[in-house]
Design a protein around this motif. Sequence first.
Motif, mmCIF file in Angstrom:
data_model
loop_
_atom_site.group_PDB
_atom_site.id
_atom_site.type_symbol
_atom_site.label_atom_id
_atom_site.label_comp_id
_atom_site.label_asym_id
_atom_site.label_seq_id
_atom_site.Cartn_x
_atom_site.Cartn_y
_atom_site.Cartn_z
ATOM 1 N N ILE A 180 -3.399 78.910 95.636
ATOM 2 C CA ILE A 180 -3.572 80.362 95.555
ATOM 3 C C ILE A 180 -3.374 80.845 94.127
ATOM 4 C CG2 ILE A 180 -2.655 82.604 96.276
ATOM 5 C CD1 ILE A 180 -1.970 81.413 98.945
ATOM 6 N N ASP A 181 -4.300 81.684 93.673
ATOM 7 C CA ASP A 181 -4.147 82.424 92.432
ATOM 8 C C ASP A 181 -4.046 83.904 92.772
ATOM 9 O OD1 ASP A 181 -4.039 80.985 89.913
ATOM 10 O OD2 ASP A 181 -5.986 80.142 90.469
ATOM 11 N N VAL A 182 -3.073 84.588 92.179
ATOM 12 C CA VAL A 182 -2.843 85.999 92.451
ATOM 13 C C VAL A 182 -3.211 86.797 91.202
ATOM 14 C CG1 VAL A 182 -1.197 87.741 93.213
ATOM 15 C CG2 VAL A 182 -0.926 85.352 93.955
ATOM 16 N N ARG A 183 -4.192 87.655 91.338
ATOM 17 C CA ARG A 183 -4.600 88.496 90.216
ATOM 18 C C ARG A 183 -5.294 89.739 90.769
ATOM 19 N NH1 ARG A 183 -5.850 87.082 84.908
ATOM 20 N NH2 ARG A 183 -4.413 85.349 85.325
ATOM 21 N N ALA A 184 -4.906 90.896 90.288
ATOM 22 C CA ALA A 184 -5.550 92.135 90.714
ATOM 23 C C ALA A 184 -7.033 92.101 90.385
ATOM 24 C CB ALA A 184 -4.879 93.329 90.033
ATOM 25 N N ASP A 185 -7.846 92.689 91.254
ATOM 26 C CA ASP A 185 -9.297 92.653 91.077
ATOM 27 C C ASP A 185 -9.734 93.211 89.730
ATOM 28 O OD1 ASP A 185 -9.303 91.655 93.620
ATOM 29 O OD2 ASP A 185 -10.058 93.475 94.580
ATOM 30 N N ASP A 186 -9.044 94.250 89.259
ATOM 31 C CA ASP A 186 -9.461 94.907 88.016
ATOM 32 C C ASP A 186 -8.875 94.252 86.772
ATOM 33 O OD1 ASP A 186 -6.846 95.641 88.366
ATOM 34 O OD2 ASP A 186 -7.173 97.808 88.179
ATOM 35 N N SER B 87 5.234 88.363 89.008
ATOM 36 C CA SER B 87 4.789 89.756 89.092
ATOM 37 C C SER B 87 5.084 90.264 90.495
ATOM 38 C CB SER B 87 3.287 89.869 88.800
ATOM 39 O OG SER B 87 2.534 89.255 89.847
ATOM 40 N N TRP B 88 5.009 91.585 90.655
ATOM 41 C CA TRP B 88 5.197 92.155 91.985
ATOM 42 C C TRP B 88 4.088 91.702 92.929
ATOM 43 C CZ3 TRP B 88 9.813 92.731 91.510
ATOM 44 C CH2 TRP B 88 10.481 93.673 90.759
ATOM 45 N N LEU B 89 2.865 91.535 92.402
ATOM 46 C CA LEU B 89 1.772 91.054 93.251
ATOM 47 C C LEU B 89 2.085 89.665 93.789
ATOM 48 C CD1 LEU B 89 -1.580 92.093 91.501
ATOM 49 C CD2 LEU B 89 -0.353 93.231 93.353
ATOM 50 N N GLU B 90 2.606 88.799 92.927
ATOM 51 C CA GLU B 90 2.967 87.451 93.374
ATOM 52 C C GLU B 90 4.110 87.498 94.380
ATOM 53 O OE1 GLU B 90 3.626 84.632 90.285
ATOM 54 O OE2 GLU B 90 1.804 85.168 89.190
ATOM 55 N N ARG B 91 5.071 88.372 94.132
ATOM 56 C CA ARG B 91 6.183 88.495 95.085
ATOM 57 C C ARG B 91 5.679 88.929 96.453
ATOM 58 N NH1 ARG B 91 9.552 93.774 94.791
ATOM 59 N NH2 ARG B 91 7.480 94.363 95.582
ATOM 60 N N ARG C 84 -8.309 83.290 95.772
ATOM 61 C CA ARG C 84 -7.921 84.201 94.704
ATOM 62 C C ARG C 84 -7.660 85.532 95.371
ATOM 63 N NH1 ARG C 84 -8.174 89.072 93.055
ATOM 64 N NH2 ARG C 84 -10.402 89.048 93.558
ATOM 65 N N VAL C 85 -6.435 86.000 95.327
ATOM 66 C CA VAL C 85 -6.045 87.191 96.074
ATOM 67 C C VAL C 85 -5.490 88.249 95.133
ATOM 68 C CG1 VAL C 85 -5.592 85.892 98.190
ATOM 69 C CG2 VAL C 85 -3.756 86.225 96.527
ATOM 70 N N ALA D 8 -12.205 84.455 85.364
ATOM 71 C CA ALA D 8 -13.168 84.146 86.423
ATOM 72 C C ALA D 8 -13.635 82.698 86.328
ATOM 73 C CB ALA D 8 -14.354 85.100 86.342
ATOM 74 N N ALA D 9 -13.854 82.218 85.100
ATOM 75 C CA ALA D 9 -14.293 80.833 84.912
ATOM 76 C C ALA D 9 -13.211 79.854 85.362
ATOM 77 C CB ALA D 9 -14.655 80.595 83.454
ATOM 78 N N LYS D 10 -11.956 80.170 85.058
ATOM 79 C CA LYS D 10 -10.859 79.288 85.476
ATOM 80 C C LYS D 10 -10.707 79.281 86.993
ATOM 81 C CE LYS D 10 -8.070 79.410 81.263
ATOM 82 N NZ LYS D 10 -6.750 79.750 80.668
#
Length: 253
Positions: free
Chosen positions: A131-137, A77-81, A163-164, A144-146
């Motif tokens: 690191i895990d990349v995931r948008a807050d929303d 994803s662009w977030l990961e990039r 988690r960013v 969240a459990a993972k």
Amino acid sequence: MAVHAARASAPARPGDEFELVYIDSAGVRQRGPLSLCWSVPFERAGAVRQFTSRRGQRSFSGLWFFATSGEHVGYESWLERDRLMLLDADPDVLTVSSQPFWLCWQDKDERPVRHAPDYFVRRRDGTAVVIDVRADDRIGPKDAAKFAATARACEAVGWGFERVGALDAVFAANLRWLSGYRHRRYHQRVHADQLRRVFARPVPLMEGASAVGDPLGVLPVLFHMLWLRELQADLRSAALSETSLVRVAGGLR
């Protein structure tokens, strides 16, 4: 595997509730308890999931040339990039691997669960960060459990966990510009030495570049030094421009 025999006969160790499935540096699929596998150089592990690309998918996958290690690292994803870009610009980071392992465990109902973190980061001091990349929303209860379980697993073996989400828009835009000059080919010692002298005190970017020589030849070296954090500018408050104040040393953050 011998690792399972050792696990059965030994007392419980931190991390024993988790198992890892990974592709070692020789390309062989391996599995074992986290408590025995934590010392594997996962920064050299192969990706355990394929990066897919299909018409209509919401995210975009690709490869980022990680200038720090001279290797290509995958993103989904662009977030990961953008996170890879930030890691590449971090002088404390040595190398990064993408989708480094499956982390496996059982939930409270003893059902099998697995999760592949986005990145395994090896820092120059030898420490590791997952690191895990995931948008807050976009974090649901299962996500969240993972992430919480992954954080517990990392804590058990002394790894950091983050988690960013998305980078600040201005900062990300400035880093994207500088990333175009991240390759070592932009290093020129003569210009670099001159730029350090010119920017010993804060000076506007273009004024300092012009003092060294033709900006067409000097600016790529200047941008490369900003990327390496050998020079410093405020990259968070405003877009980088010819009037941005630049000085020697410090950090981008």
